[in-house]
Design an enzyme around this catalytic site. Structure first.
Site, PDB file in Angstrom:
ATOM      1  N   GLY A  69      -2.905  -7.223  -1.500  1.00 35.20           N
ATOM      2  CA  GLY A  69      -1.934  -8.011  -2.233  1.00 35.20           C
ATOM      3  C   GLY A  69      -0.523  -7.487  -2.055  1.00 35.20           C
ATOM      4  N   SER A  70       0.281  -7.763  -3.051  1.00 37.36           N
ATOM      5  CA  SER A  70       1.714  -7.477  -2.964  1.00 37.36           C
ATOM      6  C   SER A  70       2.035  -6.028  -3.308  1.00 37.36           C
ATOM      7  CB  SER A  70       2.470  -8.395  -3.924  1.00 37.36           C
ATOM      8  OG  SER A  70       2.250  -7.977  -5.254  1.00 37.36           O
ATOM      9  N   SER A  71       3.309  -5.718  -3.188  1.00 32.37           N
ATOM     10  CA  SER A  71       3.776  -4.373  -3.537  1.00 32.37           C
ATOM     11  C   SER A  71       3.719  -4.135  -5.043  1.00 32.37           C
ATOM     12  CB  SER A  71       5.199  -4.160  -3.025  1.00 32.37           C
ATOM     13  OG  SER A  71       6.056  -5.142  -3.574  1.00 32.37           O
ATOM     14  N   GLY A  72       3.431  -5.181  -5.822  1.00 31.13           N
ATOM     15  CA  GLY A  72       3.262  -5.023  -7.263  1.00 31.13           C
ATOM     16  C   GLY A  72       1.998  -4.263  -7.638  1.00 31.13           C
ATOM     17  N   TRP A  73       1.151  -3.989  -6.655  1.00 32.69           N
ATOM     18  CA  TRP A  73      -0.103  -3.273  -6.882  1.00 32.69           C
ATOM     19  C   TRP A  73       0.139  -1.985  -7.657  1.00 32.69           C
ATOM     20  CZ3 TRP A  73      -2.996   1.125  -5.861  1.00 32.69           C
ATOM     21  CH2 TRP A  73      -4.382   0.981  -5.848  1.00 32.69           C
TER      22      TRP A  73
END
Length: 148
Positions: A69-73
């Protein structure tokens, strides 16, 4: 090198976040998404099609291939630390910047880059010791019927 000594399996890797802990393993054969994949308030995997949907990782040694997924992980895993729902340790096979940053902000002992695949060698419920100071994961067993 992986070695079997008596009733234990030793996996050697690279420590990312230092520390030493022991606990029960929770193994995922699938990568884990942070944003939309976990509920930080409960430490539960909420990605509907994930093999561990509805399972809580709080206080467990989370063994998984890595982040997706995104860098928000990393932000979602940091939230588990802030809410007291973080895994006890992380053991993953695919080192990416998002997985490394997630481990760092979660502040749990983390080991990666193994000599053998921990996802294939560890089973949910195994008692494991994570020694990220030395890059070691020790698996105690095998349990009866364990496919090692």
């Amino acid at each position: 090198m992986t070695s079997v000594a008596g009733t234990r399996l030793v996996l050697r890797g690279r420590g990312i976040v230092p520390g030493r802990v022991a606990g029960r393993a929770l193994v995922s054969h699938e990568t884990i998404s942070g944003w939309g994949g976990i509920e930080p308030a409960t430490g539960t995997i909420i990605e509907r099609r994930h093999e561990l949907y509805g399972v809580c990782f709080t206080g467990k040694v989370l063994v998984f291939p890595g982040a997706k997924g995104s860098s928000g992980w990393s932000g979602f895993f940091q939230s588990t630390r802030l809410m007291g729902t973080a895994p006890l340790a992380m053991v993953f096979t695919n080192l990416t910047t998002k997985a490394a940053l997630g481990a760092i902000v979660t502040r749990v002992p983390t080991v990666t880059e193994f000599d053998d695949d921990p996802v294939a060698k560890i089973t949910t419920g195994d008692r494991v010791e994570v020694d990220a100071d030395n890059g070691l994961v020790v698996v105690y067993g095998p349990r009866p019927g364990h496919p090692r």
